[in-house]
Design a protein around this motif. Structure first.
Motif, PDB file in Angstrom:
ATOM      1  N   VAL A 109       0.913  -1.207  -0.725  1.00 16.63           N
ATOM      2  CA  VAL A 109      -0.368   0.082  -0.088  1.00 16.63           C
ATOM      3  C   VAL A 109       1.057   1.589  -0.033  1.00 16.63           C
ATOM      4  O   VAL A 109       0.707   2.276  -0.782  1.00 16.63           O
ATOM      5  N   TYR A 110       2.113   1.230   0.886  1.00 17.88           N
ATOM      6  CA  TYR A 110       2.750   2.154   0.870  1.00 17.88           C
ATOM      7  C   TYR A 110       3.466   2.651  -0.331  1.00 17.88           C
ATOM      8  O   TYR A 110       3.632   3.395  -1.036  1.00 17.88           O
ATOM      9  N   LEU A 111       3.540   1.587  -1.617  1.00 12.51           N
ATOM     10  CA  LEU A 111       4.133   1.397  -2.325  1.00 12.51           C
ATOM     11  C   LEU A 111       3.742   2.397  -3.585  1.00 12.51           C
ATOM     12  O   LEU A 111       4.187   3.258  -3.907  1.00 12.51           O
ATOM     13  N   GLN A 112       2.481   1.643  -3.347  1.00 17.58           N
ATOM     14  CA  GLN A 112       1.187   2.316  -4.348  1.00 17.58           C
ATOM     15  C   GLN A 112       1.484   3.553  -4.370  1.00 17.58           C
ATOM     16  O   GLN A 112       1.024   4.986  -4.859  1.00 17.58           O
ATOM     17  N   ARG A 113       0.766   4.167  -2.949  1.00 17.48           N
ATOM     18  CA  ARG A 113       0.866   5.190  -3.197  1.00 17.48           C
ATOM     19  C   ARG A 113       2.190   6.828  -3.083  1.00 17.48           C
ATOM     20  O   ARG A 113       2.332   7.776  -3.294  1.00 17.48           O
ATOM     21  N   SER A 243      -4.576  -2.085  -4.877  1.00 19.57           N
ATOM     22  CA  SER A 243      -5.543  -1.867  -3.742  1.00 19.57           C
ATOM     23  C   SER A 243      -6.032  -0.116  -4.085  1.00 19.57           C
ATOM     24  O   SER A 243      -5.146   0.469  -4.554  1.00 19.57           O
ATOM     25  N   SER A 244      -6.947   0.116  -4.165  1.00 23.21           N
ATOM     26  CA  SER A 244      -7.758   1.273  -3.614  1.00 23.21           C
ATOM     27  C   SER A 244      -7.054   1.877  -2.359  1.00 23.21           C
ATOM     28  O   SER A 244      -7.902   3.084  -2.027  1.00 23.21           O
ATOM     29  N   LEU A 245      -6.891   1.653  -1.650  1.00 19.89           N
ATOM     30  CA  LEU A 245      -6.454   1.407  -0.347  1.00 19.89           C
ATOM     31  C   LEU A 245      -5.037   2.882  -0.824  1.00 19.89           C
ATOM     32  O   LEU A 245      -4.929   3.387   0.252  1.00 19.89           O
ATOM     33  N   ALA A 246      -4.512   2.221  -1.816  1.00 23.04           N
ATOM     34  CA  ALA A 246      -3.463   3.538  -1.832  1.00 23.04           C
ATOM     35  C   ALA A 246      -3.957   4.722  -1.885  1.00 23.04           C
ATOM     36  O   ALA A 246      -2.810   6.210  -2.276  1.00 23.04           O
ATOM     37  N   PHE A 247      -5.141   4.966  -2.269  1.00 20.26           N
ATOM     38  CA  PHE A 247      -5.613   6.424  -2.432  1.00 20.26           C
ATOM     39  C   PHE A 247      -5.802   6.862  -0.961  1.00 20.26           C
ATOM     40  O   PHE A 247      -6.552   8.112  -1.091  1.00 20.26           O
ATOM     41  N   LYS A 248      -6.275   5.807  -0.466  1.00 23.06           N
ATOM     42  CA  LYS A 248      -7.185   6.474   1.287  1.00 23.06           C
ATOM     43  C   LYS A 248      -6.212   7.100   1.627  1.00 23.06           C
ATOM     44  O   LYS A 248      -4.389   6.824   1.929  1.00 23.06           O
ATOM     45  N   ASP A 249      -5.561   7.879   2.765  1.00 26.54           N
ATOM     46  CA  ASP A 249      -5.161   8.272   3.971  1.00 26.54           C
ATOM     47  C   ASP A 249      -3.515   9.590   3.204  1.00 26.54           C
ATOM     48  O   ASP A 249      -2.547   9.001   3.534  1.00 26.54           O
ATOM     49  N   LEU A 250      -4.171   9.519   1.957  1.00 26.14           N
ATOM     50  CA  LEU A 250      -2.603  10.176   1.399  1.00 26.14           C
ATOM     51  C   LEU A 250      -2.045  11.012   2.184  1.00 26.14           C
ATOM     52  O   LEU A 250      -0.731  11.450   2.130  1.00 26.14           O
ATOM     53  N   TRP A 251      -2.635  11.631   2.293  1.00 25.90           N
ATOM     54  CA  TRP A 251      -2.320  13.927   3.059  1.00 25.90           C
ATOM     55  C   TRP A 251      -0.817  12.979   4.533  1.00 25.90           C
ATOM     56  O   TRP A 251       0.042  13.520   3.855  1.00 25.90           O
ATOM     57  N   PRO A 252      -0.988  12.284   4.996  1.00 26.61           N
ATOM     58  CA  PRO A 252      -0.029  11.802   6.118  1.00 26.61           C
ATOM     59  C   PRO A 252       0.971  11.569   4.658  1.00 26.61           C
ATOM     60  O   PRO A 252       2.042  11.811   5.460  1.00 26.61           O
ATOM     61  N   ASN A 482     -12.724  -4.202  -5.063  1.00 31.01           N
ATOM     62  CA  ASN A 482     -11.077  -3.080  -5.297  1.00 31.01           C
ATOM     63  C   ASN A 482      -9.993  -3.244  -5.580  1.00 31.01           C
ATOM     64  O   ASN A 482      -9.135  -2.896  -5.554  1.00 31.01           O
ATOM     65  N   GLN A 483      -9.501  -4.077  -5.763  1.00 32.69           N
ATOM     66  CA  GLN A 483      -8.080  -5.212  -5.999  1.00 32.69           C
ATOM     67  C   GLN A 483      -7.432  -5.774  -6.836  1.00 32.69           C
ATOM     68  O   GLN A 483      -8.380  -7.056  -7.597  1.00 32.69           O
ATOM     69  N   GLU A 484      -6.979  -5.866  -8.061  1.00 36.94           N
ATOM     70  CA  GLU A 484      -6.427  -6.364  -8.652  1.00 36.94           C
ATOM     71  C   GLU A 484      -5.062  -7.714  -8.264  1.00 36.94           C
ATOM     72  O   GLU A 484      -3.926  -6.942  -7.733  1.00 36.94           O
TER      73      GLU A 484
END
Length: 486
Positions: A109-113, A243-252, A482-484
């Motif tokens: 997730v961190y990698l995609q963010r 994962s769609s989680l990559a687009f969540k909590d981006l600001w931190p 929401n994940q491939e």
């Protein structure tokens, strides 16, 4: 850096059992260090070698082309590289601490963010490559050199986007001590670039286009291999697919990336200021050529230190995430001393060979003489740089990027640059004066980072790391949502 660790390393009078335990600890820590540092050093040698090969072939095209390439590499590319590498270093902190805390799914997730943040940043950097000539002319550089630099810079636009997967995938794999593949890919790319550069620039005389095509291939080839390894089963625990989680909590992540970017940019741009100040001196072409050769030699040694930077970051972040402050302190001492010992050896070698190594880059005897006159400063820079990057790696591993950014600003730009300008221009020491001033800034920064590291409450750093991991962790999505899966 932890009095108990220092005492254990330096105090005599230990019993046989204690000495045996210390030897075991040193051996275990050394293995953990070199698992990361060995491939990281080799990879950075190979990556830096792509620039050196490009510069070497460009230098044999002509002195103007060499000076133009040096300007682009040290001003435009270093500027962009600094921003992207700095922002990507947030991934070292996050992945390292998450891996140490066994939150393996968060690494992907961190990698995609990080891909998202760096892709947006790259778009903002494009104008630097499109308008290189007027930018360099505005900075006072020679018009003929600036014109050639503008042509070279356009060729390097693909390079800016290659930095995104390059930096992020390396940090993702290093956090898991899986960076041997990176070294193999980098070596293959370097060998291919050397062959293509000879084929296109020497054999078929394509000149600048031949050198630049070879460089672009060398930049992109390892990225393809790293991405294939990550997505095709090489990291089953840490890569669970897009994962769609990559687009969540981006600001931190953006905030940590920005502070990381500022920290590393202020460091990497330091040598850029050195080149720019030199470009305004008399006989600028010889001065830039000589200084760029010295900085390339210094850069080779820096690749070793940057390998230890990566190792320090991984070891510190892993141990903080795992909750062991003593292991983190022990890793810091071991990494600093190892890097410093290597720096001493290279310091001596530099004093022995002096300016003769310049013939790798040029046949101009005037430039070789200028390099020889700078060899003493080069040797001391190598020694100083064997410690400073490792301390920066400790800062990255602990997540101190914003603190170190202020330290770099004060030591480099409020002390080093003014002192260098005064010595170079007011006292007319020319390149030597500028370099001495810059070394003074690096020395002060190293002392400050040593003091910060020694005074740190590492038990408190463990609590901060675990709080960060727990705060940013999210549960993995079930397959198909929401994940491939890759």
């Amino acid at each position: 850096m932890g009095s108990e660790i220092t005492e254990n390393l330096l105090t005599n009078g230990k019993g046989p059992e204690e000495e045996e335990k210390l030897k075991d600890k040193l051996w275990i820590e050394a293995k953990k260090l070199w698992v990361v540092a060995g491939p990281a050093i080799f990879t950075r040698f190979s990556n830096f070698g792509t620039q050196v090969i490009g510069q070497a072939f460009m230098g044999h095209i002509g002195s103007t082309e060499l000076a133009a390439y040096a300007l682009v590499a040290t001003v435009i590319v270093r500027f962009s590289n600094g921003i992207l590498l700095g922002m990507a270093s947030a991934l070292e902190t996050l992945c390292g601490q998450a891996y140490g805390a066994n939150q393996y799914h968060m690494l992907g997730v961190y990698l995609q963010r990080s891909w998202i943040v760096l892709s947006i940043t790259s778009l903002f950097l494009l104008p630097l490559f499109l308008f290189t000539t007027p930018i360099l002319e505005a900075l006072g550089q020679d018009a003929v050199i600036a014109e050639v630099a503008g042509t070279i810079s356009l060729w390097l636009i693909p390079a800016i986007f290659s930095f995104i997967p390059c930096f992020t995938c390396q940090m993702f794999l290093q956090a898991q001590s899986k960076n041997k593949l990176i070294a193999y890919l980098a070596a293959f790319a370097l060998a291919l670039q050397l062959f293509l550069s000879w084929l296109l620039a020497v054999r078929y005389k394509f000149g600048i286009p031949g050198v630049m095509v070879s460089l672009i291939v060398a930049y992109w080839l390892p990225n393809v291999g790293q991405l294939a390894f990550i997505m095709c089963g090489g990291c089953r625990e840490t890569w669970k697919g897009f994962s769609s989680l990559a687009f969540k909590d981006l600001w931190p992540v953006i905030k940590l990336s920005l502070s990381s970017g500022v920290m590393l940019c202020l460091e990497l741009w330091y040598n850029t200021v050195l080149i720019l100040l030199t470009g305004n001196m008399s006989n600028a072409e010889v001065a830039i050529d000589a200084l760029s050769i010295c900085l390339n030699i210094n850069g080779w040694e820096m690749m070793i230190s940057l390998g230890f930077l990566a190792a320090a970051s991984v070891r510190v972040s892993n141990e903080l995430g795992r909750g062991s402050s003593k292991a983190a302190k022990f890793a810091i001492v071991n990494t600093v001393l190892t890097s410093f010992f290597i720096g001493v050896v290279l310091f001596v070698l530099c004093l022995i060979f002096r300016g003769r190594i310049a013939y790798i880059f040029t046949e101009n005897s005037e430039v070789v003489t200028a390099v020889e006159s700078l060899s003493d400063l080069l040797a001391w820079s190598i020694l100083l740089n064997s410690v400073q990057p490792v301390l920066s790696g400790v800062a990255v591993g602990a997540g101190w990027q914003s603190i170190v950014a202020f330290v770099n600003l004060g030591c480099y730009y409020l002390l080093g640059v003014p002192v260098g300008a005064v010595l170079g221009y007011v006292f007319d020491f020319q390149v030597k004066g500028v370099w001495i001033g810059m070394m003074f800034g690096t020395f002060v920064q190293t002392v400050v980072l040593l003091i910060i590291t020694c005074k740190t409450d590492w038990d408190k750093q463990v609590s901060i790391a675990q709080e960060r991991v727990n705060k940013w962790v999210v549960e993995p999505e079930p397959p198909g949502v929401n994940q491939e899966n890759v």
